[in-house]
Motif scaffolding. Structure first.
Motif, PDB file in Angstrom:
ATOM      1  N   PHE A 153       4.804   7.952  12.222  1.00 56.57           N
ATOM      2  CA  PHE A 153       4.194   6.648  12.494  1.00 56.57           C
ATOM      3  C   PHE A 153       4.234   6.308  13.986  1.00 56.57           C
ATOM      4  O   PHE A 153       3.338   5.637  14.489  1.00 56.57           O
ATOM      5  CB  PHE A 153       4.874   5.566  11.655  1.00 56.57           C
ATOM      6  N   ILE A 154       5.269   6.772  14.660  1.00 52.88           N
ATOM      7  CA  ILE A 154       5.311   6.578  16.109  1.00 52.88           C
ATOM      8  C   ILE A 154       4.169   7.337  16.775  1.00 52.88           C
ATOM      9  O   ILE A 154       3.515   6.843  17.697  1.00 52.88           O
ATOM     10  CB  ILE A 154       6.670   7.033  16.673  1.00 52.88           C
ATOM     11  N   ASP A 155       3.894   8.562  16.279  1.00 49.03           N
ATOM     12  CA  ASP A 155       2.844   9.394  16.880  1.00 49.03           C
ATOM     13  C   ASP A 155       1.447   8.819  16.668  1.00 49.03           C
ATOM     14  O   ASP A 155       0.569   8.995  17.516  1.00 49.03           O
ATOM     15  CB  ASP A 155       2.908  10.810  16.302  1.00 49.03           C
ATOM     16  N   ASP A 178      11.234   5.540   5.886  1.00 42.88           N
ATOM     17  CA  ASP A 178      12.594   6.017   6.091  1.00 42.88           C
ATOM     18  C   ASP A 178      12.678   6.811   7.396  1.00 42.88           C
ATOM     19  O   ASP A 178      11.672   7.053   8.075  1.00 42.88           O
ATOM     20  CB  ASP A 178      13.089   6.839   4.895  1.00 42.88           C
ATOM     21  N   LYS A 179      13.884   7.193   7.751  1.00 38.63           N
ATOM     22  CA  LYS A 179      14.138   7.807   9.051  1.00 38.63           C
ATOM     23  C   LYS A 179      13.368   9.110   9.239  1.00 38.63           C
ATOM     24  O   LYS A 179      12.877   9.405  10.328  1.00 38.63           O
ATOM     25  CB  LYS A 179      15.643   8.062   9.197  1.00 38.63           C
ATOM     26  N   VAL A 203       0.858  -1.184   0.000  1.00 38.19           N
ATOM     27  CA  VAL A 203       0.000   0.000   0.000  1.00 38.19           C
ATOM     28  C   VAL A 203       0.897   1.238   0.000  1.00 38.19           C
ATOM     29  O   VAL A 203       1.503   1.567   1.022  1.00 38.19           O
ATOM     30  CB  VAL A 203      -0.923   0.026   1.230  1.00 38.19           C
ATOM     31  N   PRO A 204       1.046   1.934  -1.139  1.00 36.69           N
ATOM     32  CA  PRO A 204       1.863   3.149  -1.158  1.00 36.69           C
ATOM     33  C   PRO A 204       1.191   4.253  -0.343  1.00 36.69           C
ATOM     34  O   PRO A 204      -0.015   4.469  -0.448  1.00 36.69           O
ATOM     35  CB  PRO A 204       1.917   3.524  -2.644  1.00 36.69           C
ATOM     36  N   ILE A 205       1.971   4.942   0.467  1.00 35.15           N
ATOM     37  CA  ILE A 205       1.475   6.058   1.271  1.00 35.15           C
ATOM     38  C   ILE A 205       2.290   7.292   0.908  1.00 35.15           C
ATOM     39  O   ILE A 205       3.521   7.296   1.029  1.00 35.15           O
ATOM     40  CB  ILE A 205       1.577   5.757   2.773  1.00 35.15           C
ATOM     41  N   TYR A 206       1.621   8.328   0.462  1.00 37.13           N
ATOM     42  CA  TYR A 206       2.275   9.550   0.004  1.00 37.13           C
ATOM     43  C   TYR A 206       3.021  10.207   1.157  1.00 37.13           C
ATOM     44  O   TYR A 206       2.484  10.367   2.256  1.00 37.13           O
ATOM     45  CB  TYR A 206       1.227  10.493  -0.565  1.00 37.13           C
ATOM     46  N   THR A 207       4.280  10.605   0.910  1.00 38.98           N
ATOM     47  CA  THR A 207       5.118  11.136   1.982  1.00 38.98           C
ATOM     48  C   THR A 207       4.633  12.485   2.512  1.00 38.98           C
ATOM     49  O   THR A 207       4.975  12.855   3.639  1.00 38.98           O
ATOM     50  CB  THR A 207       6.572  11.298   1.503  1.00 38.98           C
ATOM     51  N   GLN A 251      14.021   2.015   7.224  1.00 41.50           N
ATOM     52  CA  GLN A 251      15.108   2.009   6.255  1.00 41.50           C
ATOM     53  C   GLN A 251      16.224   2.854   6.851  1.00 41.50           C
ATOM     54  O   GLN A 251      16.115   4.072   6.938  1.00 41.50           O
ATOM     55  CB  GLN A 251      14.655   2.595   4.921  1.00 41.50           C
ATOM     56  N   LYS A 252      17.309   2.218   7.288  1.00 38.82           N
ATOM     57  CA  LYS A 252      18.371   2.921   8.007  1.00 38.82           C
ATOM     58  C   LYS A 252      19.295   3.635   7.045  1.00 38.82           C
ATOM     59  O   LYS A 252      19.635   3.123   5.987  1.00 38.82           O
ATOM     60  CB  LYS A 252      19.160   1.944   8.872  1.00 38.82           C
ATOM     61  N   ASN A 253      19.737   4.831   7.442  1.00 39.70           N
ATOM     62  CA  ASN A 253      20.638   5.649   6.632  1.00 39.70           C
ATOM     63  C   ASN A 253      22.087   5.267   6.930  1.00 39.70           C
ATOM     64  O   ASN A 253      22.523   5.340   8.066  1.00 39.70           O
ATOM     65  CB  ASN A 253      20.431   7.129   6.957  1.00 39.70           C
ATOM     66  N   ARG A 254      22.804   4.843   5.876  1.00 42.68           N
ATOM     67  CA  ARG A 254      24.211   4.556   6.016  1.00 42.68           C
ATOM     68  C   ARG A 254      24.962   5.375   4.975  1.00 42.68           C
ATOM     69  O   ARG A 254      25.023   5.026   3.805  1.00 42.68           O
ATOM     70  CB  ARG A 254      24.504   3.059   5.816  1.00 42.68           C
ATOM     71  N   GLY A 255      25.506   6.497   5.402  1.00 40.43           N
ATOM     72  CA  GLY A 255      26.177   7.384   4.461  1.00 40.43           C
ATOM     73  C   GLY A 255      25.179   8.019   3.531  1.00 40.43           C
ATOM     74  O   GLY A 255      24.172   8.561   3.954  1.00 40.43           O
TER      75      GLY A 255
END
Length: 217
Positions: free
Chosen positions: A192-194, A185-186, A159-163, A208-212
């Motif tokens: 989503f926590i709220d 993503d971060k 289910v795509p959810i618009y950012t 999705q974790k940010n690595r560089g």
């Protein structure tokens, strides 16, 4: 992509050599259909007057039969047929100033994307059953499609959810589709926590974790 003895569709306009499948060709951004091989791009004097960017030269792909016309089979056929070709890429940024984009890209081959999709799909099965609903909310990047492919391989409904949706709009989508897993993503994680207490079906949030400069699942 691995250089092979198979010939590609391109040749060097300086030395007239036909490039091999998997070899870099340096393509002129101004002239029509004008390429150098890597050696000529670095040694020709005087150099070509226009900017040239490296791209891959590739030859004819092997024929693969695809009898079952469902999406999973079509994706798998593309992975098998074009396994060593570039599939998705991320534009590189300047290491000293991340706001500046470079001319180069970090590429994933079809095989990279296929392997990551399958591996992530196996991981998702620990959280969600086939025919379950999974929401994807992230900026455009390869991981978005990897998640969608993973869902297709495991018969999970994405289910795509618009950012740019606000919290109420996101909660409405989740509650009306009974999404049980969110992949985000971060930057979007706080939303989503709220709202998770407003969404009774939501059980897991996969970050999705940010690595560089790249995001990995």
């Amino acid at each position: 992509m691995t250089t092979s003895e198979k010939l590609s569709f391109w040749y060097c306009n300086n030395c007239n050599r036909t490039l091999n499948h998997g070899e870099f060709r340096y393509n002129c951004t101004t002239c029509d259909d004008y390429d150098y091989c890597e050696r000529c791009a670095k040694t020709v004097d005087p150099p070509h007057p226009h900017r040239m960017v490296p791209e891959l030269a590739y030859g004819r792909a092997e024929k693969k039969k695809c009898r079952i016309k469902d999406m999973m089979t079509i994706i798998q056929t593309a992975i098998d047929k074009y396994w060593d070709r570039y599939c998705m890429g991320i534009r590189d940024v300047d290491k000293e100033n991340p706001a500046i984009y470079m001319d180069s890209y970090s590429w994933f081959t079809f095989k990279n994307i296929g392997d990551r999709s399958k591996n992530f799909g196996h991981g998702l099965r620990r959280l969600i059953e086939p025919r379950g609903y999974l929401g994807i909310c992230a900026e455009n990047r390869p991981e978005w499609m990897i998640t969608d492919f993973a869902c297709i391989f495991q018969s999970i409904i994405s289910v795509p959810i618009y950012t740019l949706f606000n919290k109420n709009e996101i909660a409405y989508v989740i509650n009306n589709t009974q999404v049980s897993v969110i992949v985000c993503d971060k930057q979007l994680l706080p939303k989503f926590i709220d709202i998770h207490e407003q969404c009774s079906s939501l059980q897991h949030i996969q970050l999705q974790k940010n690595r560089g400069s790249q995001f990995t699942i």
